[in-house]
Design a protein around this motif. Sequence first.
Motif, PDB file in Angstrom:
ATOM      1  N   LEU A   1       0.842  -1.202   0.000  1.00  0.00           N
ATOM      2  CA  LEU A   1       0.000   0.000   0.000  1.00  0.00           C
ATOM      3  C   LEU A   1       0.876   1.251   0.000  1.00  0.00           C
ATOM      4  CD1 LEU A   1      -2.659  -1.133   2.631  1.00  0.00           C
ATOM      5  CD2 LEU A   1      -2.804  -1.275   0.139  1.00  0.00           C
ATOM      6  N   ILE A   2       1.945   1.225  -0.745  1.00  0.00           N
ATOM      7  CA  ILE A   2       2.901   2.330  -0.739  1.00  0.00           C
ATOM      8  C   ILE A   2       2.407   3.523  -1.547  1.00  0.00           C
ATOM      9  CG2 ILE A   2       4.190   1.588  -2.786  1.00  0.00           C
ATOM     10  CD1 ILE A   2       6.751   2.309  -1.263  1.00  0.00           C
ATOM     11  N   SER A   3       1.473   3.302  -2.449  1.00  0.00           N
ATOM     12  CA  SER A   3       1.018   4.383  -3.328  1.00  0.00           C
ATOM     13  C   SER A   3      -0.178   5.152  -2.774  1.00  0.00           C
ATOM     14  CB  SER A   3       0.663   3.813  -4.703  1.00  0.00           C
ATOM     15  OG  SER A   3      -0.369   2.849  -4.592  1.00  0.00           O
TER      16      SER A   3
ATOM     17  N   ALA B   1      -6.491   7.834   2.735  1.00  0.00           N
ATOM     18  CA  ALA B   1      -6.167   6.409   2.655  1.00  0.00           C
ATOM     19  C   ALA B   1      -4.817   6.120   3.307  1.00  0.00           C
ATOM     20  CB  ALA B   1      -6.164   5.944   1.199  1.00  0.00           C
ATOM     21  N   LYS B   2      -3.861   6.996   3.108  1.00  0.00           N
ATOM     22  CA  LYS B   2      -2.553   6.818   3.732  1.00  0.00           C
ATOM     23  C   LYS B   2      -2.644   6.976   5.252  1.00  0.00           C
ATOM     24  CE  LYS B   2       2.156   8.719   3.670  1.00  0.00           C
ATOM     25  NZ  LYS B   2       2.154   9.067   5.099  1.00  0.00           N
ATOM     26  N   ALA B   3      -3.446   7.939   5.728  1.00  0.00           N
ATOM     27  CA  ALA B   3      -3.611   8.121   7.174  1.00  0.00           C
ATOM     28  C   ALA B   3      -4.277   6.903   7.812  1.00  0.00           C
ATOM     29  CB  ALA B   3      -4.428   9.382   7.448  1.00  0.00           C
ATOM     30  N   GLU B   4      -5.237   6.306   7.114  1.00  0.00           N
ATOM     31  CA  GLU B   4      -5.878   5.105   7.644  1.00  0.00           C
ATOM     32  C   GLU B   4      -4.910   3.927   7.685  1.00  0.00           C
ATOM     33  OE1 GLU B   4      -9.956   2.466   6.913  1.00  0.00           O
ATOM     34  OE2 GLU B   4      -9.306   3.998   5.463  1.00  0.00           O
ATOM     35  N   ARG B   5      -4.062   3.834   6.666  1.00  0.00           N
ATOM     36  CA  ARG B   5      -3.051   2.770   6.685  1.00  0.00           C
ATOM     37  C   ARG B   5      -2.092   2.943   7.857  1.00  0.00           C
ATOM     38  NH1 ARG B   5       1.723   3.531   2.746  1.00  0.00           N
ATOM     39  NH2 ARG B   5       2.092   4.988   4.465  1.00  0.00           N
ATOM     40  N   ASP B   6      -1.697   4.174   8.143  1.00  0.00           N
ATOM     41  CA  ASP B   6      -0.797   4.424   9.266  1.00  0.00           C
ATOM     42  C   ASP B   6      -1.467   4.111  10.598  1.00  0.00           C
ATOM     43  OD1 ASP B   6       1.069   5.221   7.417  1.00  0.00           O
ATOM     44  OD2 ASP B   6       0.718   7.380   7.697  1.00  0.00           O
ATOM     45  N   ARG B   7      -2.770   4.339  10.692  1.00  0.00           N
ATOM     46  CA  ARG B   7      -3.475   3.988  11.929  1.00  0.00           C
ATOM     47  C   ARG B   7      -3.508   2.473  12.139  1.00  0.00           C
ATOM     48  NH1 ARG B   7      -6.967   8.306  10.411  1.00  0.00           N
ATOM     49  NH2 ARG B   7      -8.384   6.831   9.402  1.00  0.00           N
TER      50      ARG B   7
END
Length: 412
Positions: free
Chosen positions: A104-106, A111-117
């Motif tokens: 999920l690097i892109s 979406a990136k903030a949810e991945r970090d959570r």
Amino acid sequence: MQKHFQGFNGLLHLRGSFFPIVLPRVVIFGIFGSYVGWLFQREGSIDLTLLGLLTENVVCNLVLGLLLVFRTNTAYDRFWEGRKAWGDLVTNIRNLVRLLRTNLISLEGDAKAERDRILQSLSIFIVCTKLYLQKGELDALQSASQRKLGLDHLQVDPSTIVKLKAAQNPPLEILLWVSIYLQKTCEQGHLDSSQRSEMNALVNQLVEALTVCERIQATPMPSAYILCLKLLTLLYCLLLPFALVEKLGVWTGLVTAVISFVLLCVEAIGAEIEDPFGNDVNDLPLNEICQSIVNMVNDAIVTRPYKVQTAAQTVPNLQALPNAQTSPNAQAFPKASNDLPTRNLSSTDLPMTGLPMTDLSSTPDPSPQGRSTPKLTKPFIQSNSQSNSQSNSHSSPTYPIQPTIQPDLPAL
């Protein structure tokens, strides 16, 4: 000399030692042994050795030894199984963080903030597992209480703590959030089915390792077994002075203290390591393990993707190059078979695969002495089937060959 005695430095350390635990009982048994020795010296007519027959019995000694060994081995099996379970937790969390970060690097924006959570929730998972096994309070996840856990840089949202308090099993609740996130990202097209299956397999292994820890923590040693071992150890240490007093006399108390110290230390080892998830010195270093996971997750969140810059490779135009730079072998080969140079070949120039075709314009001398070698105007190969059909009116096609040097053929 100092190198050889370096291993004895730990004998004086009280941290993690069983000496403070068993010292009160050792002192009691030593004082009792000294009293028996004094009584035997004062009242010599009283035969006290009969009370020590139990300690000299082979069956009693064998049963006590087997109970102590079984107690220690069972406790160490529980300790090592708990360590392997936490090793599986660390390995699977590292793999899951790596796959989430790379697959999920892109992602950008929300979406990136949810991945970090979700990545941060994996570090919360390992800390919640520790608190859950130690029956601790989840309020320790707050920033003000993290120092008591020995943790640094753990970011926990207050709403997350409220949700975890409402759950019966907080670590399992976090894994449920991760599974829901994987399903949603797959439906959105950010993950394909193979990537989702691979990460779900890691989540399943986390659940399995958590279940192993719960089984160890919820299954203590049977109380009947522990009480029987403690009772036999107590009786043995109390009756031991009566078996030694006749031979040792006033030294009975000291020898009794030493023997009871050995037995009580072996029994204390089993009691100390049977629950590996506590906060004692001899338990697993769960605080250090949790801190390593927290640091790894924070590094994965802030790490920027590494991009390899490759220079564009251009193919040179061979037609634009000058004639002087062309390969010297370019002119050595003709463009077509019709451009092959024609020269008269002798029979020595023909390959072994065919027979030479003679030029009938030159009539050789029929006599053997005047027989001459015919000349060829065009080199070609003729097969056996073609040589048998020379009488036909159709002429066989010829194929140009490269002139090669072959062994001499017999002259016709």
